[in-house]
Enzyme design. Structure first.
Site, PDB file in Angstrom:
ATOM      1  N   HIS A  64       0.835  -1.203   0.000  1.00 19.92           N
ATOM      2  CA  HIS A  64       0.000   0.000   0.000  1.00 19.92           C
ATOM      3  C   HIS A  64       0.872   1.256   0.000  1.00 19.92           C
ATOM      4  CE1 HIS A  64      -3.708   2.284   1.229  1.00 19.92           C
ATOM      5  NE2 HIS A  64      -2.785   3.094   1.732  1.00 19.92           N
ATOM      6  N   GLU A  65       1.838   1.307   0.913  1.00 18.13           N
ATOM      7  CA  GLU A  65       2.676   2.502   1.010  1.00 18.13           C
ATOM      8  C   GLU A  65       3.603   2.638  -0.198  1.00 18.13           C
ATOM      9  OE1 GLU A  65       1.694   4.565   3.004  1.00 18.13           O
ATOM     10  OE2 GLU A  65       0.548   3.300   4.379  1.00 18.13           O
ATOM     11  N   HIS A  81       1.822   4.697  -2.741  1.00 20.80           N
ATOM     12  CA  HIS A  81       1.960   6.137  -2.516  1.00 20.80           C
ATOM     13  C   HIS A  81       3.327   6.638  -2.977  1.00 20.80           C
ATOM     14  CE1 HIS A  81      -1.739   6.946  -0.400  1.00 20.80           C
ATOM     15  NE2 HIS A  81      -1.510   6.044   0.524  1.00 20.80           N
ATOM     16  N   GLU A  97      -4.576   7.696  -3.117  1.00 15.66           N
ATOM     17  CA  GLU A  97      -5.109   6.430  -2.613  1.00 15.66           C
ATOM     18  C   GLU A  97      -5.448   5.473  -3.750  1.00 15.66           C
ATOM     19  OE1 GLU A  97      -5.085   5.266   0.372  1.00 15.66           O
ATOM     20  OE2 GLU A  97      -4.345   7.127   1.258  1.00 15.66           O
TER      21      GLU A  97
END
Length: 494
Positions: free
Chosen positions: A259-260, A263, A289
């Protein structure tokens, strides 16, 4: 120098100072000794004071009045600087510095309260944060931002052009299909089993680094650390990620990392010509997101990629009680009404966001007192998820966002899911052999497509426009809901 050149040189220094402030925040959550918290709050207030003075300097207004942009990128930069200048001019310098000081202290107090499951320890600080952010929202609304609505004025900081009413309408269309799908899945005869083994920290972190590499993370311009609440920090040529480790739940570590990386990959993928300019960061948190969620879910939780991950976990941890890749795929995507948003499955995740969205709108409007937040949270969670919150760390203390004043941020997670659903539809149409690469642990065909079609543009286009340009159609919630229904009905044999 022309007015445009002077403004852009000035802006470059402001952007650089903003990166320094961000690095202080990263350090606070990863490396800073606990005893430095009070001093750090003063440091954050001081640098915010400098930044606010630069962002509201009358020369910026003069330069804007006389600047002539040489191209479309320059015109967009002027538009973004003008919008930021107008917003910052609404906020008194002493308020900006006080928000920075209080939220810096609040972060540590929240972490202590969460560790102790002690809501009372956090409430006075949260009262102060809410009061300050409401004051900021009122000042922005009075200045014409957010159409005069306090919450919308704050929301505009994270998703320009969005409104609380518009998001509520999207959520209203999403909720019936999500709830119907959730009920069907929870009533299914065959439910995947959770993991039951322990997974050592060193093995998890080593595999987390491998996962980051599989998704194209540039280790020359980033690093991986641990934090209480995983986050990504920085942009340009320094975009760092964090994760956390639970010995009984390696998926927390692995999917937080992916997920990170989403980003960070967005920030690292922006055209280098935009470095330290208004275009040199992601255009909105909703678009941000969309990258983290498509990396984590549509790619990272796909049958193809989990097949590869299953083999890597067996090589790293040995036999962990799951005997084949199909069973592992079902375990990774197990649907259950858990307490924690960051650990939520794809079906429940947006319901978590809808709850927080409603609560924070009430906090900002004054309809909900901070002293009543825990009771309101617990009642709403029981109504939405059918289980009672067992402890505050699984309830109102689980997220860092409100402690650091990020009111208006939460709905961008669900908007990101909506955008990710659209991007996934377009990605699959344009890269038809994607699963063959994912099955080898190679996400490059997907990440390359996302970089070329979305990430490289940075702030060049408005949020919905950059998604529409990448997809070839205007974003809406339909592709996400179609994807969820098709995936989970097949998984559960419905």
């Amino acid at each position: 120098m022309t007015a445009f050149a002077e403004l852009m040189a000035y802006q470059r220094e402001t952007e650089a100072l903003g990166q320094i402030a961000g690095r202080l925040g990263w350090d606070q959550e990863t490396m800073m000794p606990l005893g430095a918290a009070e001093q750090r709050s003063e440091e954050m207030a001081a640098i915010e004071g400098v930044l606010h003075a630069r962002r509201t300097d009358p020369r910026v207004g003069d330069w804007l009045a006389g600047a002539q942009a040489p191209d479309a990128a320059g015109q967009r930069s002027l538009a973004l600087i003008s919008r930021a200048y107008g917003r910052n001019a609404c906020i008194p310098g002493r308020l900006a510095a006080e928000i920075a000081r209080v939220t810096s202290m609040a972060q540590g107090i929240w972490a202590e309260a969460r560790a102790r499951n002690d809501v009372a320890h956090f409430l006075p600080t949260l009262e102060r944060v809410v009061s300050l952010k409401r004051e900021a929202g009122q000042a922005l609304a009075a200045g014409g931002f957010g159409g005069g609505d306090v919450y919308d004025a704050l929301l505009d900081d994270y998703e320009p052009g969005a409104t609380g009413a518009g998001i509520a309408a999207i959520f209203g269309r999403m909720r019936p299909r999500l709830v119907a799908l959730r009920e069907a899945l929870l009533g299914a005869r065959h439910v995947p089993e959770p993991l039951s083994h322990k997974f050592d920290k060193a093995g998890q972190l080593a595999l987390a680094r491998e996962l980051a590499s599989a998704f194209g993370y540039d280790w020359n311009r980033g690093r991986l650390d641990t934090a209480v609440h995983p986050f990504s920090s920085g942009s340009g040529n320094d975009a760092r990620i964090t994760t956390r480790v639970s010995e009984t739940d390696p998926f927390n570590c692995f999917y937080s990392t992916i997920h990170e990386v989403g980003h960070a990959a967005y920030e690292l993928g922006i055209d280098q010509a935009y470095l330290l300019t208004p275009l040199g960061a992601g255009v909105s948190m909703g678009v941000h997101e969309s990258q983290s969620r498509i990396y984590e879910n549509q790619l990272g939780r796909s049958r193809a990629f989990t097949g590869w991950l299953f083999e890597r976990m067996r090589e790293t941890f040995g036999d962990f009680g799951v005997h084949d890749a199909d069973t592992f795929y079902r375990t990774v995507n197990r649907v259950q009404p858990g307490f924690v948003r960051t650990e939520a499955d794809e079906v429940h995740y947006n319901l978590h966001i809808m709850m927080r969205f409603d609560l924070e709108r009430q906090l900002m409007s004054g309809a909900l007192a901070v002293s009543d937040l825990q009771e309101a949270w617990n009642a709403r969670f029981h109504a939405d998820f059918g289980v009672k919150v067992d402890k505050p760390a699984h309830g109102m203390l689980q997220d860092v966002h409100w402690s650091v004043g990020l009111f208006g941020y939460f709905p961008t997670y669900a908007l990101g899911n909506v955008y990710a659903g659209c991007l996934n539809k377009a990605l699959r149409a344009n890269v038809p052999d994607l699963d063959a690469a994912l099955a080898q642990g190679d996400a490059a065909p997907a990440t390359d497509w996302l970089r070329e079609n979305l990430q490289r543009h940075g702030g060049l286009y408005e949020p919905a426009e950059v998604v529409a340009r990448a997809c070839g159609f205007a974003p809406d919630e339909g592709p996400l809901l179609d994807y969820l229904e098709a995936k989970f009905q097949a998984l559960y044999g419905l």
